[in-house]
Scaffold this motif. Structure first.
Motif, mmCIF file in Angstrom:
data_model
loop_
_atom_site.group_PDB
_atom_site.id
_atom_site.type_symbol
_atom_site.label_atom_id
_atom_site.label_comp_id
_atom_site.label_asym_id
_atom_site.label_seq_id
_atom_site.Cartn_x
_atom_site.Cartn_y
_atom_site.Cartn_z
ATOM 1 N N ARG A 146 0.788 -1.225 0.000
ATOM 2 C CA ARG A 146 0.000 0.000 0.000
ATOM 3 C C ARG A 146 0.822 1.278 0.000
ATOM 4 O O ARG A 146 0.281 2.355 0.182
ATOM 5 N N ALA A 147 2.115 1.178 -0.183
ATOM 6 C CA ALA A 147 2.932 2.387 -0.243
ATOM 7 C C ALA A 147 2.680 3.110 -1.568
ATOM 8 O O ALA A 147 2.291 2.492 -2.562
ATOM 9 N N PRO A 148 2.902 4.430 -1.607
ATOM 10 C CA PRO A 148 2.698 5.166 -2.856
ATOM 11 C C PRO A 148 3.513 4.623 -4.020
ATOM 12 O O PRO A 148 3.109 4.776 -5.173
ATOM 13 N N ALA A 149 4.653 3.993 -3.742
ATOM 14 C CA ALA A 149 5.488 3.458 -4.819
ATOM 15 C C ALA A 149 4.997 2.115 -5.334
ATOM 16 O O ALA A 149 5.510 1.611 -6.329
ATOM 17 N N ASP A 150 3.998 1.521 -4.686
ATOM 18 C CA ASP A 150 3.511 0.197 -5.075
ATOM 19 C C ASP A 150 2.422 0.328 -6.122
ATOM 20 O O ASP A 150 1.250 0.558 -5.812
ATOM 21 N N GLY A 151 2.817 0.172 -7.390
ATOM 22 C CA GLY A 151 1.839 0.281 -8.455
ATOM 23 C C GLY A 151 1.162 1.640 -8.409
ATOM 24 O O GLY A 151 1.700 2.613 -7.891
ATOM 25 N N PRO A 152 -0.035 1.729 -8.941
ATOM 26 C CA PRO A 152 -0.817 2.954 -8.791
ATOM 27 C C PRO A 152 -1.588 2.907 -7.478
ATOM 28 O O PRO A 152 -2.765 2.552 -7.428
#
Length: 526
Positions: free
Chosen positions: A138-144
């Motif tokens: 769920r981090a901002p860097a994880d996919g969209p």
């Protein structure tokens, strides 16, 4: 249990308790740049789509193919929904006509029995039952704003479909015991370093490093999971546009970041692992626990081998067949000419800038967008979109993008430029200094919900209280970037630390992050 490859990260998992279709991608993605490799258009998508359950790992367009889902997948299928912070994936699937959802809890084992889903008891699933777990990132860097992996067990066999997710905590897999089949990404899915305005030799060196680190990270996951059989998947795509053909790994370029399955299987063998399996679209693995495995291909083995040994010819043939598809994709783009782009960009970006102080301050400088004859400045310190000032000079970070691409994402109210324009590789970039994570996060989060979540996520303090010893240094256990366990993903070479989860690097003597500003590492030489 039977696992059928349907191309790229897509699989069809058949069990006595029902079938699960995972990430069925067939249509070109990212402005027609990416096609599945090898070709999967010959598959019987209506039969594959007559599934009991649908799992879409995340909203990347090489996993979420709305055209294929709308045309071929039964709308009575029950969606196994990852536990994401924003409901974009569910909204998109409901818009396509899906109405049945099992909302899973992150990293919790669930039991599916008789059409119902509950938290799984400690006992193994009986015949006709399935245990599933979705590990949601769920981090901002994880996919969209979200990526995920799926674990499926029918009581006899267990499959971990990691696709291109990068889980931080692998201990949750212990609830399933031994993993029989591990499906995971090994190849590149990024625009770096190809699009950057840097010297050719430097670009080749960066590409070589990126290629190897991606495979090293994959092998790290393989070692942690310890599955009997491993299927390299979720890449690489094939680039069929004549302008992008150089991106294919078919001409002996050691700096190419898109190695294919054969390359990675050899990497596994070099490092002592003979459990790798080569699957192409239509290949089927029939697995009975860790005791028995049968692999069959849809074509003779000699034809499978020829895809990779005569790869350039295969790509040329595929390009000829797919030329009308690519032409139709390009015809759908907005025209290059029109009203000044600054108006549309201002209307899209300024409201987001005003609600994202932490991210805008993290970017910290104006960014230039050069779109044909028009240049627009994203002035993050002042939260405005403006025209260039006289004598402003070259910006620390900038992008050259064809205006038709920008007009298309503005026309479509696209909330994510990273997973449309940038993954297309149809642009050029330059930067002075390190990678700016906040900037690319901003481009992913062009909605109120997304930017609010991302800004809040960055504002939370990362726990760095625990320590480990590595390479003669005492360092914080959790990576300052995305909290990966450096005891598992950290590699020390001299005074340099690399976290193989995303390839970020630190100087161990000073704790300085070499990859991006900020993100200092707590470190002490022993």
């Amino acid at each position: 249990m039977q696992v059928t490859s349907v191309g790229h990260a897509g699989f069809h998992i058949q069990t006595e308790a029902g079938s699960i279709l995972c990430d069925p991608w067939v249509n070109p993605a990212y402005f027609g740049s990416w096609f599945p490799f090898p070709d999967n258009t010959q598959l019987d998508w209506d039969t594959l789509g007559a599934c009991d359950y649908l799992y879409v790992s995340h909203l990347h367009k090489d996993h979420f193919d709305p055209e294929n889902l709308a045309a071929h997948v039964d709308k009575n299928a029950t969606v196994l929904l990852p536990d994401y912070p924003v409901p974009d994936l569910e909204r998109e699937l409901r818009a396509l006509g899906f109405t049945k959802f099992f909302a899973t809890q992150d990293s919790v084992k669930h039991r599916i029995s008789g059409g119902e889903m509950t938290v799984a008891p400690a006992t193994p699933p009986a015949p006709g039952e399935l245990d599933v777990m979705i590990i949601a990132l769920r981090a901002p860097a994880d996919g969209p704003i979200g990526d995920s992996g799926l674990v499926v067990s029918d009581g006899e066999s267990t499959v971990f479909n990691m696709n291109d997710a990068r889980p931080v905590d692998m201990d949750v897999l212990k609830e399933f015991g031994h993993i029989d089949v591990h499906l995971l990404q090994y190849s590149g899915a990024i625009w770096y370093p190809m699009v950057y305005d840097i010297p050719k030799k430097t670009k080749a060196n960066f590409g070589k490093q990126k290629r190897q680190r991606g495979m090293d990270r994959c092998r790290s996951y393989i070692d942690q999971v310890g599955a009997t059989w491993v299927v390299p998947s979720a890449g690489p795509p094939v680039f069929l546009d004549e302008q992008l053909r150089y991106l294919n790994d078919d001409h002996g370029d050691e700096g190419n970041i898109f190695p294919d399955q054969i390359v990675f299987l050899e990497q596994m063998r070099i490092h002592g692992n003979d459990g790798g399996l080569l699957m192409i679209p239509g290949s089927v693995v029939d697995v009975r626990g860790s005791e028995s495995m049968t692999l069959t291909h849809p074509v003779p083995d000699t034809e499978v081998e020829r895809i990779f040994t005569d790869k350039a010819a295969y790509i040329e043939d595929m390009a000829q067949r797919m030329a009308p598809v690519l032409a139709a994709e390009k015809a759908s783009w907005a025209p290059a000419e029109g009203e000044p782009l600054i108006d549309g960009i201002r209307a899209k970006f300024e409201p987001i800038m005003r609600q994202s102080d932490l991210i805008c301050d993290g970017i910290g400088y104006p960014v230039g967008l050069v779109m044909g004859d028009e240049t627009v400045v994203l002035d993050f310190p002042n939260r405005i979109v403006r025209e260039p000032k006289e004598g402003e000079g070259k910006y620390r970070y900038g992008f050259r993008i064809a205006p038709e691409l920008v007009r298309t994402v503005l026309r479509d109210d696209e909330p994510d430029w990273v997973n449309t324009i940038f993954l297309s590789t149809r642009f050029e970039a330059w930067r002075i200094g390190g990678y700016n994570e906040f900037l690319y996060t901003f481009f992913k989060c062009l909605t109120d919900e997304r930017i609010a979540y991302a800004d809040g996520w960055f504002s939370e303090a990362h726990d760095d209280s625990a320590s480990i010893e590595l390479g003669g240094y005492e360092i914080q256990r959790r990576c300052p970037h995305l909290k990966a366990d450096l005891g598992k993903f950290g590699v020390v070479e001299g005074t340099n630390l690399t976290c193989n989860l995303h390839g970020w690097q630190w100087d161990l003597d000073s704790g300085r992050c070499k990859t991006s500003k900020g993100h200092e590492l707590r470190t002490r030489k022993l």
